[in-house]
Design a protein around this motif. Structure first.
Motif, PDB file in Angstrom:
ATOM      1  N   PRO A   1       0.812  -1.232   0.000  1.00  0.00           N
ATOM      2  CA  PRO A   1       0.000   0.000   0.000  1.00  0.00           C
ATOM      3  C   PRO A   1       0.837   1.271   0.000  1.00  0.00           C
ATOM      4  CG  PRO A   1      -0.879  -1.579   1.575  1.00  0.00           C
ATOM      5  CD  PRO A   1       0.454  -2.113   1.126  1.00  0.00           C
ATOM      6  N   LEU A   2       1.997   1.257   0.674  1.00  0.00           N
ATOM      7  CA  LEU A   2       2.856   2.440   0.675  1.00  0.00           C
ATOM      8  C   LEU A   2       3.313   2.773  -0.739  1.00  0.00           C
ATOM      9  CD1 LEU A   2       4.696   4.626   1.893  1.00  0.00           C
ATOM     10  CD2 LEU A   2       6.393   2.819   2.311  1.00  0.00           C
ATOM     11  N   LEU A   3       3.790   1.760  -1.464  1.00  0.00           N
ATOM     12  CA  LEU A   3       4.256   2.002  -2.832  1.00  0.00           C
ATOM     13  C   LEU A   3       3.098   2.423  -3.733  1.00  0.00           C
ATOM     14  CD1 LEU A   3       6.779  -0.948  -3.251  1.00  0.00           C
ATOM     15  CD2 LEU A   3       7.271   1.443  -2.706  1.00  0.00           C
ATOM     16  N   ALA A   4       1.926   1.837  -3.511  1.00  0.00           N
ATOM     17  CA  ALA A   4       0.768   2.211  -4.327  1.00  0.00           C
ATOM     18  C   ALA A   4       0.343   3.654  -4.059  1.00  0.00           C
ATOM     19  CB  ALA A   4      -0.396   1.265  -4.043  1.00  0.00           C
ATOM     20  N   ARG A   5       0.344   4.055  -2.794  1.00  0.00           N
ATOM     21  CA  ARG A   5      -0.040   5.433  -2.465  1.00  0.00           C
ATOM     22  C   ARG A   5       0.924   6.441  -3.072  1.00  0.00           C
ATOM     23  NH1 ARG A   5      -3.851   5.997   1.648  1.00  0.00           N
ATOM     24  NH2 ARG A   5      -4.253   4.119   2.888  1.00  0.00           N
ATOM     25  N   THR A   6       2.220   6.169  -2.951  1.00  0.00           N
ATOM     26  CA  THR A   6       3.197   7.117  -3.483  1.00  0.00           C
ATOM     27  C   THR A   6       3.153   7.136  -5.008  1.00  0.00           C
ATOM     28  OG1 THR A   6       4.905   5.398  -3.262  1.00  0.00           O
ATOM     29  CG2 THR A   6       4.754   7.018  -1.504  1.00  0.00           C
ATOM     30  N   ALA A   7       2.921   5.993  -5.626  1.00  0.00           N
ATOM     31  CA  ALA A   7       2.816   5.960  -7.088  1.00  0.00           C
ATOM     32  C   ALA A   7       1.598   6.744  -7.565  1.00  0.00           C
ATOM     33  CB  ALA A   7       2.730   4.519  -7.579  1.00  0.00           C
ATOM     34  N   GLN A   8       0.528   6.666  -6.804  1.00  0.00           N
ATOM     35  CA  GLN A   8      -0.683   7.409  -7.175  1.00  0.00           C
ATOM     36  C   GLN A   8      -0.426   8.908  -7.171  1.00  0.00           C
ATOM     37  OE1 GLN A   8      -3.877   7.264  -4.415  1.00  0.00           O
ATOM     38  NE2 GLN A   8      -5.431   7.873  -5.882  1.00  0.00           N
ATOM     39  N   ARG A   9       0.482   9.345  -6.294  1.00  0.00           N
ATOM     40  CA  ARG A   9       0.768  10.776  -6.206  1.00  0.00           C
ATOM     41  C   ARG A   9       1.852  11.221  -7.190  1.00  0.00           C
ATOM     42  NH1 ARG A   9       0.580   9.576  -0.613  1.00  0.00           N
ATOM     43  NH2 ARG A   9       2.833   9.838  -0.429  1.00  0.00           N
ATOM     44  N   ALA A  10       2.417  10.288  -7.949  1.00  0.00           N
ATOM     45  CA  ALA A  10       3.428  10.625  -8.950  1.00  0.00           C
ATOM     46  C   ALA A  10       2.721  10.815 -10.287  1.00  0.00           C
ATOM     47  CB  ALA A  10       4.471   9.510  -9.043  1.00  0.00           C
ATOM     48  N   PRO A  11       2.520  12.057 -10.728  1.00  0.00           N
ATOM     49  CA  PRO A  11       1.676  12.307 -11.899  1.00  0.00           C
ATOM     50  C   PRO A  11       2.109  11.569 -13.163  1.00  0.00           C
ATOM     51  CG  PRO A  11       2.140  14.361 -10.738  1.00  0.00           C
ATOM     52  CD  PRO A  11       3.010  13.308 -10.129  1.00  0.00           C
ATOM     53  N   LEU A  12       3.414  11.544 -13.435  1.00  0.00           N
ATOM     54  CA  LEU A  12       3.849  10.914 -14.680  1.00  0.00           C
ATOM     55  C   LEU A  12       3.676   9.397 -14.648  1.00  0.00           C
ATOM     56  CD1 LEU A  12       6.980  12.958 -15.792  1.00  0.00           C
ATOM     57  CD2 LEU A  12       4.603  13.176 -16.482  1.00  0.00           C
ATOM     58  N   ALA A  13       3.604   8.829 -13.448  1.00  0.00           N
ATOM     59  CA  ALA A  13       3.314   7.400 -13.372  1.00  0.00           C
ATOM     60  C   ALA A  13       1.953   7.099 -13.978  1.00  0.00           C
ATOM     61  CB  ALA A  13       3.367   6.921 -11.917  1.00  0.00           C
ATOM     62  N   ARG A  14       1.032   8.055 -13.857  1.00  0.00           N
ATOM     63  CA  ARG A  14      -0.293   7.864 -14.453  1.00  0.00           C
ATOM     64  C   ARG A  14      -0.202   7.822 -15.976  1.00  0.00           C
ATOM     65  NH1 ARG A  14      -1.886  11.200  -9.998  1.00  0.00           N
ATOM     66  NH2 ARG A  14      -1.915  13.133 -11.180  1.00  0.00           N
ATOM     67  N   ARG A  15       0.675   8.661 -16.532  1.00  0.00           N
ATOM     68  CA  ARG A  15       0.854   8.632 -17.988  1.00  0.00           C
ATOM     69  C   ARG A  15       1.449   7.300 -18.429  1.00  0.00           C
ATOM     70  NH1 ARG A  15      -1.919  11.707 -21.266  1.00  0.00           N
ATOM     71  NH2 ARG A  15      -0.614  10.609 -22.778  1.00  0.00           N
ATOM     72  N   LEU A  16       2.414   6.792 -17.681  1.00  0.00           N
ATOM     73  CA  LEU A  16       2.993   5.491 -18.022  1.00  0.00           C
ATOM     74  C   LEU A  16       1.941   4.395 -17.930  1.00  0.00           C
ATOM     75  CD1 LEU A  16       6.490   5.507 -16.260  1.00  0.00           C
ATOM     76  CD2 LEU A  16       6.028   5.551 -18.708  1.00  0.00           C
ATOM     77  N   GLN A  17       1.135   4.460 -16.876  1.00  0.00           N
ATOM     78  CA  GLN A  17       0.111   3.436 -16.672  1.00  0.00           C
ATOM     79  C   GLN A  17      -0.918   3.463 -17.790  1.00  0.00           C
ATOM     80  OE1 GLN A  17       0.774   1.640 -13.903  1.00  0.00           O
ATOM     81  NE2 GLN A  17      -0.748   0.123 -14.444  1.00  0.00           N
ATOM     82  N   SER A  18      -1.152   4.658 -18.365  1.00  0.00           N
ATOM     83  CA  SER A  18      -2.144   4.772 -19.437  1.00  0.00           C
ATOM     84  C   SER A  18      -1.577   4.400 -20.796  1.00  0.00           C
ATOM     85  CB  SER A  18      -2.694   6.202 -19.483  1.00  0.00           C
ATOM     86  OG  SER A  18      -1.687   7.119 -19.876  1.00  0.00           O
ATOM     87  N   GLY A  19      -0.273   4.073 -20.842  1.00  0.00           N
ATOM     88  CA  GLY A  19       0.314   3.600 -22.095  1.00  0.00           C
ATOM     89  C   GLY A  19       0.867   4.690 -22.986  1.00  0.00           C
ATOM     90  N   ASP A  20       1.478   5.726 -22.413  1.00  0.00           N
ATOM     91  CA  ASP A  20       2.099   6.795 -23.200  1.00  0.00           C
ATOM     92  C   ASP A  20       3.413   6.265 -23.769  1.00  0.00           C
ATOM     93  OD1 ASP A  20       3.406   9.056 -24.177  1.00  0.00           O
ATOM     94  OD2 ASP A  20       2.605  10.373 -22.627  1.00  0.00           O
ATOM     95  N   GLN A  21       3.372   5.775 -25.004  1.00  0.00           N
ATOM     96  CA  GLN A  21       4.543   5.136 -25.604  1.00  0.00           C
ATOM     97  C   GLN A  21       5.677   6.126 -25.844  1.00  0.00           C
ATOM     98  OE1 GLN A  21       4.975   1.807 -25.905  1.00  0.00           O
ATOM     99  NE2 GLN A  21       3.034   1.845 -24.764  1.00  0.00           N
ATOM    100  N   GLU A  22       5.356   7.376 -26.126  1.00  0.00           N
ATOM    101  CA  GLU A  22       6.408   8.368 -26.320  1.00  0.00           C
ATOM    102  C   GLU A  22       7.152   8.622 -25.012  1.00  0.00           C
ATOM    103  OE1 GLU A  22       8.927  11.237 -28.082  1.00  0.00           O
ATOM    104  OE2 GLU A  22       7.766   9.524 -28.834  1.00  0.00           O
ATOM    105  N   LEU A  23       6.427   8.640 -23.903  1.00  0.00           N
ATOM    106  CA  LEU A  23       7.081   8.797 -22.611  1.00  0.00           C
ATOM    107  C   LEU A  23       7.978   7.604 -22.317  1.00  0.00           C
ATOM    108  CD1 LEU A  23       7.494  10.375 -20.019  1.00  0.00           C
ATOM    109  CD2 LEU A  23       5.394   9.366 -19.109  1.00  0.00           C
ATOM    110  N   VAL A  24       7.496   6.406 -22.605  1.00  0.00           N
ATOM    111  CA  VAL A  24       8.329   5.208 -22.426  1.00  0.00           C
ATOM    112  C   VAL A  24       9.588   5.314 -23.275  1.00  0.00           C
ATOM    113  CG1 VAL A  24       8.453   2.718 -22.756  1.00  0.00           C
ATOM    114  CG2 VAL A  24       6.373   3.743 -21.814  1.00  0.00           C
ATOM    115  N   ARG A  25       9.444   5.777 -24.525  1.00  0.00           N
ATOM    116  CA  ARG A  25      10.601   5.898 -25.418  1.00  0.00           C
ATOM    117  C   ARG A  25      11.620   6.885 -24.854  1.00  0.00           C
ATOM    118  NH1 ARG A  25      12.851   9.026 -29.046  1.00  0.00           N
ATOM    119  NH2 ARG A  25      11.320  10.685 -28.760  1.00  0.00           N
TER     120      ARG A  25
END
Length: 239
Positions: free
Chosen positions: A91-115
């Motif tokens: 839960p600690l890692l999940a909470r902190t990841a939720q507050r990391a905005p760019l993690a949301r972009r990665l989770q949504s599949g932003d391939q340019e960000l991954v690149r």
């Protein structure tokens, strides 16, 4: 801090905040330095004063989000070693990841960000180490070695199961509407699930918890140092 340094710090912070919002809204591929500079209220030249390119700016931005996650994890585990128990660490890692905005972009599949995050060999290695699956693969052997998780299943299977649960949970949490009625605390559900999956029914011994915590903090610090190096490399030498 001198007045000049303070002014530069405020400008850099505005640029980072503007870049973050634009990337979140439009994706890494569609954002330009001109748009970032306009949103931050500075000239394009000022952006280049801090970062050689848009790509370096976005890599540095993601690194700062990751640094925040790691620093919080290090602080929490250092203050309370029992935080490394899986039902608390997940839960600690999940909470902190939720507050990391760019993690949301990665989770949504932003391939340019991954690149952008995997262009350089060193960045690819760091990104690989910081992914949830890699964190599971690194942390789980430490927990097993100190007897903090069950040993009646193959370690690889346990790591895979925890990663699958955490990854699915993160997808759901990034869209709060996916939580069904009656689930008041999704993080408590995650904690119970992880505990049932891999933990012993009886509380572990304090010395074992402390030893595991020390090793896990060392892992997090190693990744943090690599993140700090990435931030330094993403900036212009004149800073």
């Amino acid at each position: 801090m001198s007045h000049l340094v303070e002014v530069h710090s405020r400008k850099a912070a505005r640029i980072l905040d503007s870049a973050r919002e634009l990337v979140l809204d439009h994706g890494a591929g569609k954002v330009t330095v001109s748009e970032i500079s306009r949103a931050a209220g500075v000239g394009k030249g000022t952006v280049y004063l801090y970062w050689p390119s848009k790509e370096d700016l976005i890599r540095g931005l993601f690194a700062r989000d990751l640094l925040t996650l790691l620093e919080e994890a290090i602080a929490r585990v250092t203050a309370d070693p029992a935080t490394v128990l899986p039902h608390r660490l997940a839960p600690l890692l999940a909470r902190t990841a939720q507050r990391a905005p760019l993690a949301r972009r990665l989770q949504s599949g932003d391939q340019e960000l991954v690149r952008l995050l995997t262009q350089e060999a060193g960045d690819r290695e760091l990104y690989a180490r910081a992914k949830p699956a890699a964190m599971c693969d690194t942390v789980m052997p430490i927990l097993r070695r100190h007897g903090l998780i069950r040993d009646d299943r193959p370690l690889a299977a346990q790591s895979y199961a925890v990663h699958a649960v955490l990854n699915g949970f993160l997808i759901g949490i990034f869209d709060p509407d996916t939580a069904p009625p009656g689930v008041a605390d999704p993080y408590a559900v995650l904690a119970d699930t992880v505990a049932l999956l891999i933990e012993h029914p009886d509380p572990p011994a304090a010395p074992a918890v402390a030893a595991a915590a020390g090793e896990i903090v060392a892992v997090f610090r190693g990744i943090r140092d690599a993140v700090l190096d990435l931030i330094d490399r993403s900036q212009t030498a004149e800073q």
